[in-house]
Design a protein around this motif. Structure first.
Motif, PDB file in Angstrom:
ATOM      1  N   ALA A  26       0.798  -1.228   0.000  1.00 16.72           N
ATOM      2  CA  ALA A  26       0.000   0.000   0.000  1.00 16.72           C
ATOM      3  C   ALA A  26       0.834   1.283   0.000  1.00 16.72           C
ATOM      4  O   ALA A  26       0.561   2.182  -0.788  1.00 16.72           O
ATOM      5  N   PRO A  27       1.863   1.412   0.862  1.00 16.41           N
ATOM      6  CA  PRO A  27       2.625   2.673   0.864  1.00 16.41           C
ATOM      7  C   PRO A  27       3.300   2.964  -0.483  1.00 16.41           C
ATOM      8  O   PRO A  27       3.306   4.099  -0.941  1.00 16.41           O
ATOM      9  N   GLU A  28       3.836   1.926  -1.096  1.00 14.83           N
ATOM     10  CA  GLU A  28       4.501   2.106  -2.391  1.00 14.83           C
ATOM     11  C   GLU A  28       3.487   2.481  -3.475  1.00 14.83           C
ATOM     12  O   GLU A  28       3.735   3.358  -4.300  1.00 14.83           O
ATOM     13  N   SER A  29       2.345   1.844  -3.444  1.00 18.36           N
ATOM     14  CA  SER A  29       1.294   2.134  -4.411  1.00 18.36           C
ATOM     15  C   SER A  29       0.765   3.564  -4.234  1.00 18.36           C
ATOM     16  O   SER A  29       0.559   4.283  -5.206  1.00 18.36           O
ATOM     17  N   ALA A  30       0.571   3.961  -2.981  1.00 12.89           N
ATOM     18  CA  ALA A  30       0.065   5.308  -2.691  1.00 12.89           C
ATOM     19  C   ALA A  30       1.067   6.376  -3.106  1.00 12.89           C
ATOM     20  O   ALA A  30       0.689   7.439  -3.605  1.00 12.89           O
ATOM     21  N   GLN A  31       2.337   6.107  -2.923  1.00 18.05           N
ATOM     22  CA  GLN A  31       3.390   7.069  -3.266  1.00 18.05           C
ATOM     23  C   GLN A  31       3.396   7.388  -4.765  1.00 18.05           C
ATOM     24  O   GLN A  31       3.664   8.512  -5.157  1.00 18.05           O
ATOM     25  N   GLU A  32       3.082   6.389  -5.583  1.00 15.76           N
ATOM     26  CA  GLU A  32       3.075   6.599  -7.034  1.00 15.76           C
ATOM     27  C   GLU A  32       2.061   7.656  -7.455  1.00 15.76           C
ATOM     28  O   GLU A  32       2.334   8.447  -8.344  1.00 15.76           O
ATOM     29  N   SER A  33       0.900   7.651  -6.844  1.00 13.40           N
ATOM     30  CA  SER A  33      -0.137   8.597  -7.246  1.00 13.40           C
ATOM     31  C   SER A  33      -0.086   9.896  -6.447  1.00 13.40           C
ATOM     32  O   SER A  33      -0.726  10.874  -6.826  1.00 13.40           O
ATOM     33  N   PHE A  34       0.703   9.937  -5.387  1.00 14.18           N
ATOM     34  CA  PHE A  34       0.719  11.104  -4.507  1.00 14.18           C
ATOM     35  C   PHE A  34       1.230  12.364  -5.206  1.00 14.18           C
ATOM     36  O   PHE A  34       0.650  13.436  -5.060  1.00 14.18           O
ATOM     37  N   GLN A  38      -0.894  15.757  -5.658  1.00  8.97           N
ATOM     38  CA  GLN A  38      -0.471  17.057  -5.129  1.00  8.97           C
ATOM     39  C   GLN A  38      -0.511  18.128  -6.217  1.00  8.97           C
ATOM     40  O   GLN A  38      -0.960  19.248  -5.976  1.00  8.97           O
ATOM     41  N   TRP A  39      -0.029  17.786  -7.394  1.00  4.59           N
ATOM     42  CA  TRP A  39      -0.002  18.735  -8.507  1.00  4.59           C
ATOM     43  C   TRP A  39      -1.421  19.160  -8.887  1.00  4.59           C
ATOM     44  O   TRP A  39      -1.708  20.348  -9.034  1.00  4.59           O
ATOM     45  N   ILE A  40      -2.313  18.198  -9.016  1.00  5.98           N
ATOM     46  CA  ILE A  40      -3.705  18.499  -9.368  1.00  5.98           C
ATOM     47  C   ILE A  40      -4.368  19.309  -8.262  1.00  5.98           C
ATOM     48  O   ILE A  40      -5.089  20.287  -8.530  1.00  5.98           O
ATOM     49  N   THR A  41      -4.100  18.942  -7.014  1.00  2.03           N
ATOM     50  CA  THR A  41      -4.671  19.670  -5.873  1.00  2.03           C
ATOM     51  C   THR A  41      -4.240  21.130  -5.886  1.00  2.03           C
ATOM     52  O   THR A  41      -5.052  22.026  -5.647  1.00  2.03           O
ATOM     53  N   SER A  42      -2.979  21.385  -6.184  1.00  6.96           N
ATOM     54  CA  SER A  42      -2.489  22.777  -6.200  1.00  6.96           C
ATOM     55  C   SER A  42      -3.189  23.607  -7.280  1.00  6.96           C
ATOM     56  O   SER A  42      -3.397  24.806  -7.100  1.00  6.96           O
ATOM     57  N   LEU A  56      -6.823  17.196  -1.219  1.00  4.97           N
ATOM     58  CA  LEU A  56      -5.766  16.250  -1.586  1.00  4.97           C
ATOM     59  C   LEU A  56      -6.285  14.817  -1.513  1.00  4.97           C
ATOM     60  O   LEU A  56      -6.029  14.014  -2.417  1.00  4.97           O
ATOM     61  N   ASN A  57      -7.028  14.488  -0.459  1.00  3.88           N
ATOM     62  CA  ASN A  57      -7.608  13.144  -0.346  1.00  3.88           C
ATOM     63  C   ASN A  57      -8.571  12.851  -1.488  1.00  3.88           C
ATOM     64  O   ASN A  57      -8.554  11.759  -2.058  1.00  3.88           O
ATOM     65  N   LEU A  58      -9.397  13.836  -1.825  1.00  7.70           N
ATOM     66  CA  LEU A  58     -10.336  13.674  -2.929  1.00  7.70           C
ATOM     67  C   LEU A  58      -9.598  13.492  -4.254  1.00  7.70           C
ATOM     68  O   LEU A  58      -9.924  12.583  -5.030  1.00  7.70           O
ATOM     69  N   CYS A  59      -8.599  14.329  -4.495  1.00  2.69           N
ATOM     70  CA  CYS A  59      -7.825  14.230  -5.737  1.00  2.69           C
ATOM     71  C   CYS A  59      -7.080  12.895  -5.823  1.00  2.69           C
ATOM     72  O   CYS A  59      -7.013  12.286  -6.892  1.00  2.69           O
ATOM     73  N   THR A  60      -6.538  12.453  -4.701  1.00  5.33           N
ATOM     74  CA  THR A  60      -5.843  11.168  -4.677  1.00  5.33           C
ATOM     75  C   THR A  60      -6.806  10.037  -5.024  1.00  5.33           C
ATOM     76  O   THR A  60      -6.482   9.151  -5.822  1.00  5.33           O
ATOM     77  N   TYR A  61      -7.995  10.080  -4.458  1.00  3.84           N
ATOM     78  CA  TYR A  61      -9.007   9.068  -4.746  1.00  3.84           C
ATOM     79  C   TYR A  61      -9.353   9.064  -6.245  1.00  3.84           C
ATOM     80  O   TYR A  61      -9.372   8.007  -6.889  1.00  3.84           O
ATOM     81  N   ILE A  62      -9.586  10.243  -6.793  1.00 10.63           N
ATOM     82  CA  ILE A  62      -9.953  10.358  -8.213  1.00 10.63           C
ATOM     83  C   ILE A  62      -8.810   9.903  -9.114  1.00 10.63           C
ATOM     84  O   ILE A  62      -9.031   9.166 -10.082  1.00 10.63           O
ATOM     85  N   VAL A  63      -7.588  10.305  -8.789  1.00  6.74           N
ATOM     86  CA  VAL A  63      -6.426   9.906  -9.589  1.00  6.74           C
ATOM     87  C   VAL A  63      -6.279   8.383  -9.588  1.00  6.74           C
ATOM     88  O   VAL A  63      -6.050   7.766 -10.634  1.00  6.74           O
TER      89      VAL A  63
END
Length: 158
Positions: A26-34, A38-42, A56-63
């Protein structure tokens, strides 16, 4: 004859790619989309009045869900390519293409049941299958346009 094996090889390799991505903890998988999240959130934060962490949580979920759809859409396009070159018609094999996509999605989520921090989720099977349907539709439209504009020789069997 060679094209058939090229398409089959591409389908198998991409299926392996999908399964290997599910084997990541999970941590490795999450890091790939993080980073993308972040870029989309900004960018989105300028237009939406929402706390940064929630956005950020919403954008991460959508990504992450969009990545599932894109991955399975590409998988479906490859499977469609295989059937187009071997059978000559995608439309004759729609049920097989959908079955392969659904089976791949089920196996993909089952793999995640055995990976640290991951969970195989039925909702993700539906998201993956949506990608399969999207890829199937894209393939049908693409081939229709190509066949209409160009010669049928482009997709002729060896």
């Amino acid at each position: 004859m060679k094209k058939k094996y090229i398409w089959l090889t591409l389908c198998i390799l991409f299926t392996i790619f999908i399964f290997c991505r599910s084997l990541k903890p999970a941590p490795e998988s999450a890091q790939e989309s993080f980073g993308i999240s972040q870029w989309i959130t900004s960018i989105v934060q300028r237009f939406v009045n929402m706390p940064y962490d929630e956005l950020l949580n919403l954008c991460t979920y959508i990504v992450r869900k969009c990545a599932h759809v894109a991955e399975f859409a590409l998988h479906a396009c490859l499977v469609c390519g295989f059937f187009e070159y071997t059978e000559g018609k995608i439309r004759k094999n729609i049920s097989w293409i959908l079955f392969i996509g659904l089976l791949t999605a089920c196996i993909d989520e089952a793999i995640q049941l055995f990976v640290e921090g991951r969970a195989g989720m039925i909702s993700d099977v539906f998201v993956d299958f949506t990608g399969t349907v999207v890829g199937l539709v894209i393939s049908i439209i693409f081939l229709w346009i190509i066949k209409k504009k160009f010669s049928h020789k482009l997709f002729a069997k060896d």
